[in-house]
Motif scaffolding. Structure first.
Motif, mmCIF file in Angstrom:
data_model
loop_
_atom_site.group_PDB
_atom_site.id
_atom_site.type_symbol
_atom_site.label_atom_id
_atom_site.label_comp_id
_atom_site.label_asym_id
_atom_site.label_seq_id
_atom_site.Cartn_x
_atom_site.Cartn_y
_atom_site.Cartn_z
ATOM 1 N N ASN A 1 24.055 39.047 4.892
ATOM 2 C CA ASN A 1 24.046 38.189 3.960
ATOM 3 C C ASN A 1 23.529 38.627 2.675
ATOM 4 O O ASN A 1 22.870 39.654 2.595
ATOM 5 C CB ASN A 1 23.679 36.954 3.986
ATOM 6 N N LYS B 1 31.525 35.728 -0.687
ATOM 7 C CA LYS B 1 30.641 35.082 0.509
ATOM 8 C C LYS B 1 29.435 34.923 -0.145
ATOM 9 O O LYS B 1 28.691 33.818 0.442
ATOM 10 C CB LYS B 1 30.368 36.678 1.152
ATOM 11 N N ILE C 1 29.556 31.219 -1.132
ATOM 12 C CA ILE C 1 29.520 30.560 0.193
ATOM 13 C C ILE C 1 28.049 30.312 0.696
ATOM 14 O O ILE C 1 27.393 29.218 0.694
ATOM 15 C CB ILE C 1 30.461 31.118 1.213
ATOM 16 N N ASN C 2 27.233 31.401 0.763
ATOM 17 C CA ASN C 2 25.755 31.422 1.076
ATOM 18 C C ASN C 2 25.027 30.744 0.041
ATOM 19 O O ASN C 2 23.910 29.896 0.429
ATOM 20 C CB ASN C 2 25.228 32.769 1.387
ATOM 21 N N ILE D 1 25.882 26.948 1.140
ATOM 22 C CA ILE D 1 25.742 26.327 2.476
ATOM 23 C C ILE D 1 24.221 26.482 2.736
ATOM 24 O O ILE D 1 23.434 25.589 3.216
ATOM 25 C CB ILE D 1 26.630 26.846 3.222
ATOM 26 N N ASN D 2 23.767 27.711 2.520
ATOM 27 C CA ASN D 2 22.567 28.125 3.349
ATOM 28 C C ASN D 2 21.087 27.563 2.857
ATOM 29 O O ASN D 2 20.782 26.726 3.567
ATOM 30 C CB ASN D 2 22.182 29.506 3.378
ATOM 31 N N ASN E 1 26.213 22.844 9.327
ATOM 32 C CA ASN E 1 27.123 23.297 8.276
ATOM 33 C C ASN E 1 28.045 21.984 7.815
ATOM 34 O O ASN E 1 28.351 21.470 6.633
ATOM 35 C CB ASN E 1 28.003 24.329 8.343
ATOM 36 N N VAL F 1 34.702 26.657 4.569
ATOM 37 C CA VAL F 1 33.806 27.400 5.780
ATOM 38 C C VAL F 1 32.918 26.265 6.393
ATOM 39 O O VAL F 1 32.761 26.142 7.463
ATOM 40 C CB VAL F 1 32.772 28.368 4.996
ATOM 41 N N THR G 1 33.031 25.939 10.125
ATOM 42 C CA THR G 1 31.698 26.246 10.960
ATOM 43 C C THR G 1 30.871 25.010 11.147
ATOM 44 O O THR G 1 29.866 24.859 10.967
ATOM 45 C CB THR G 1 30.985 27.381 9.986
ATOM 46 N N SER H 1 23.412 26.992 9.787
ATOM 47 C CA SER H 1 23.442 28.397 8.968
ATOM 48 C C SER H 1 22.426 29.169 9.405
ATOM 49 O O SER H 1 21.284 28.919 10.033
ATOM 50 C CB SER H 1 23.365 27.837 7.507
ATOM 51 N N SER H 2 22.374 30.446 8.984
ATOM 52 C CA SER H 2 21.544 31.499 9.432
ATOM 53 C C SER H 2 20.103 31.192 8.641
ATOM 54 O O SER H 2 19.067 31.375 9.218
ATOM 55 C CB SER H 2 21.781 32.891 9.057
HETATM 56 O O1 KPL Z 1 27.015 33.170 6.561
HETATM 57 C C1 KPL Z 1 26.941 32.100 7.021
HETATM 58 C C2 KPL Z 1 25.153 31.855 7.287
HETATM 59 O O2 KPL Z 1 25.018 31.048 8.137
HETATM 60 O O3 KPL Z 1 24.361 32.744 7.039
HETATM 61 C C3 KPL Z 1 27.703 30.893 6.655
HETATM 62 C C4 KPL Z 1 28.973 31.444 6.515
HETATM 63 C C5 KPL Z 1 27.035 29.782 5.882
HETATM 64 C C6 KPL Z 1 27.916 30.338 8.485
HETATM 65 O O4 KPL Z 1 26.792 29.568 8.745
#
Ligand code: KPL
Length: 315
Positions: free
Chosen positions: A119, A200, A203-204, A207-208, A218, A260, A264, A269-270
């Motif tokens: 990421n 990406k 998105i991170n 979400i993260n 998520n 996403v 997911t 998330s990570s």
């Molecule tokens: O890449 C991701 C992560 O968790 O680091 C997503 C796409 C948000 C999926 O959980």
């Protein structure tokens, strides 16, 4: 085999003729990729840090998307004696990429392709400086993975994977995406990988940090409570992307984020997983990278700044 059952037959790669993948970084996603490559009969080896010599494990305990659990034989190497590396897949956390690769400087053959799948952004440039003659390939993936213990991995979401060249030497290595596709079900090669990396990153950024701060899956971000903040994150990322020459709009980024979130929905998330386990997060390579680019262009990104601050304080 019924869902959740275990096949104790150690699987062996049956086509040792294709060049072996060496994986550096065997966390949740690395473990899942190592398993899927092994299951597609591609010779695969994981390169571990020397402190793992004392904690050998009989094999990878892998649970597929469908819930089947298998024990997979996997060859191991150690960083101090890496042996011949034909193609290197780096799946460490963003902050570990450079420290993990540094011991291989002067050891890795200059024609060995280095594929980076982490990421965040800003790391590939450092890898090119470390290995100026090697083909360096950047990748993005949205597969979901969880680690349940030492060498225990679960594939939690089927995503997309894209690879593309970071330097000219990498342009001849599109075949690597085909090999990954035969393990993952899909993987593509894109010369404009930078655009996919930015998408990406958006998105991170969305979400993260939110899932990590509020301890959410998520899918919980689909609720009305987060609609405003997700939109503001996307507006700010779109401003920075446009200043970087990337054609996009906040609406497009928000659409991608919500897609996403939906795909997911059941995943953690990570960053959530990292915070939960008290591990260092990838916030520097994700939101930190965005803030640095925003500062360079004189763009205010207060919502991302607030999320960055909150993660740093909680970590
Ligand atoms: O890449 C991701 C992560 O968790 O680091 C997503 C796409 C948000 C999926 O959980």
């Amino acid at each position: 085999m019924p869902s959740g059952s275990r096949d104790n037959n150690l699987e062996k790669s049956r086509h040792p003729s294709s060049p072996q993948w060496t994986l550096l970084g065997c966390g949740a996603l690395g473990g899942v990729f190592a398993s899927l490559l092994t299951l597609s009969d591609q010779p695969t080896r994981v390169l571990l840090r020397d402190r793992h010599r004392a904690t050998l494990h009989p094999g990878i305990d892998f649970t597929s998307l469908e819930g089947y659990t298998q024990l997979l034989a996997i060859e191991r190497g150690f960083v101090s004696q890496p042996g011949k590396i034909k193609r290197l897949l780096v799946m460490t956390k963003a902050n570990q990429v450079v420290p993990a690769l540094t011991p291989l400087v002067g050891i890795l053959a200059t024609d060995t392709p280095i594929v980076l799948l982490h990421n965040g952004m800003g790391i590939a440039e450092q890898v090119v400086q470390l290995f100026p003659h090697n083909p360096v390939i950047a990748g993005v993936t949205s597969h979901g993975a969880m680690q349940g213990g030492h060498f225990v991995f679960r594939h939690t979401g089927k995503g997309e994977t894209w690879l593309g060249p970071v330097n000219d030497a990498a342009k001849a290595h599109a075949y690597l995406a085909e090999d990954l596709a035969s393990a993952l079900g899909q993987a593509g090669w894109d010369e404009q990988i930078l655009t996919r990396q930015w998408q990406k990153l958006a998105i991170n950024c969305a979400i993260n940090p939110l899932t990590a701060l509020y301890k959410l899956k998520n899918g919980d971000l689909a609720g009305p409570r987060f609609a405003d903040v997700l939109q503001q994150v996307c507006v700010e990322v779109a401003d920075v992307m446009q200043a970087e020459g990337q054609a996009t709009s906040s609406d497009e980024l928000l659409r991608r984020v919500m897609m996403v979130v939906e795909l997911t929905a059941d995943n953690y998330s990570s960053m959530y997983q990292d915070m939960d386990l008290g591990r260092e997060t990838e916030i520097e390579a994700i939101t930190g990278f965005l803030l640095a680019r925003a500062a360079k262009h004189g763009i205010a990104v207060p919502v991302n700044q607030g999320l960055y601050q909150a993660i740093k304080e909680k970590s």
